[in-house]
Write an enzyme that holds these catalytic residues in place. Structure first.
Site, mmCIF file in Angstrom:
data_model
loop_
_atom_site.group_PDB
_atom_site.id
_atom_site.type_symbol
_atom_site.label_atom_id
_atom_site.label_comp_id
_atom_site.label_asym_id
_atom_site.label_seq_id
_atom_site.Cartn_x
_atom_site.Cartn_y
_atom_site.Cartn_z
ATOM 1 C CG ASP A 67 -0.263 -0.492 2.488
ATOM 2 O OD1 ASP A 67 0.939 -0.224 2.663
ATOM 3 O OD2 ASP A 67 -0.932 -1.142 3.304
ATOM 4 C CG ASN A 136 -8.895 -2.072 12.024
ATOM 5 O OD1 ASN A 136 -7.877 -2.635 11.617
ATOM 6 N ND2 ASN A 136 -9.430 -1.032 11.407
ATOM 7 C CG HIS A 138 -5.881 -2.721 8.876
ATOM 8 N ND1 HIS A 138 -6.047 -1.532 9.568
ATOM 9 C CD2 HIS A 138 -4.537 -2.823 8.697
ATOM 10 C CE1 HIS A 138 -4.876 -0.970 9.789
ATOM 11 N NE2 HIS A 138 -3.943 -1.739 9.271
ATOM 12 C CD GLU A 143 -9.036 0.641 7.727
ATOM 13 O OE1 GLU A 143 -8.934 -0.312 8.532
ATOM 14 O OE2 GLU A 143 -8.492 1.742 7.921
#
Length: 244
Positions: A67, A136, A138, A143
């Protein structure tokens, strides 16, 4: 899925680096999928040490990063291009033409994402993908509630991710709210995956990803379906795992 629990961050880093070195030695033109953030920094330092001891050759290696922040140019110290050059690429003999990182300043995001997928396909797919995991759940910047069929795409970062990444910036307001990320489908097509996690802050996400149901709300849970995943975590990150 193979789970390796180690004592600390240093041992996690050494183990991951050794596995990457083995991959490159066995296949000198390996295609590596690389991650950023705090977790892999120690691994990259260990890889550089292996390289300096003349046990690793990057001249034919091709890399694809997971990313990049949208809106940050390559010269920005917070960009993942800058991170990769500083933490690995400037220290090994990799051909700059073999380095692939999404262009966060691309004029046409749709074309950029499709071209990134095309490059991965043309390279023959990723041989070994390195992943971290967010608090979380990811992976990459995928996400919660992302489609498992997603390919490289523009992501809106959620509040928890922005808050977590604000430690790298002067203020929370400086953290980009969007990023270009390889999708879940892109990641899961890798031939082999190594997932790294360290510290108690990651224990809940690790437990849900490995012991929980496969659920888009925990993107990393999709790794349960992959045929060749190695999870390398320290004792704190493993503290909520059911290893029976």
């Amino acid at each position: 899925m193979r789970i390796i629990v180690v004592d600390n961050y240093e041992k996690m880093s050494k183990k991951a680096a050794a596995m990457i070195a083995s991959q490159v030695i066995l296949k000198p033109d390996s295609v590596l999928g690389l991650a950023t953030g705090d977790t892999p920094i120690g691994m990259y330092k260990e890889i550089i040490d292996i390289y300096k001891n003349e046990k690793m050759d990057f001249s034919k290696v091709r890399t694809f990063n997971l990313d990049e922040y949208y809106g940050l140019n390559r010269e920005n110290p917070q960009s993942y291009y800058y991170y990769m050059m500083n933490n690995l690429f400037n220290h090994v003999n990799i051909d700059e033409n073999n380095i692939n990182i999404p262009n966060g300043m691309a004029d046409n995001i749709e074309i950029e994402c499709k071209e990134y997928e095309r490059k991965i396909d043309k390279a023959g797919g990723i041989d070994l993908q390195i992943l971290g995991i967010g608090v979380n759940g990811h992976i990459g910047f995928n996400e919660p509630n992302i489609s498992f069929e997603s390919e490289t795409h523009l992501v809106n970062l959620n509040e928890k991710t922005i808050e977590s990444n604000s430690r790298f910036f002067s203020s929370k307001e400086e953290v980009p709210t969007k990023a270009i990320s390889m999708g879940i489908k892109s990641i899961i097509h890798s031939k082999k995956i190594i997932l790294l996690a360290c510290g108690s802050a990651k224990s809940d996400a690790v437990s849900k990803a490995i012991n929980g149901k496969i659920n888009p709300n925990i993107p990393a849970s999709i790794l349960q379906l992959h045929r060749d995943v190695v999870v390398i975590i320290d004792k704190e990150a493993a503290s909520k795992l059911n290893l029976k």
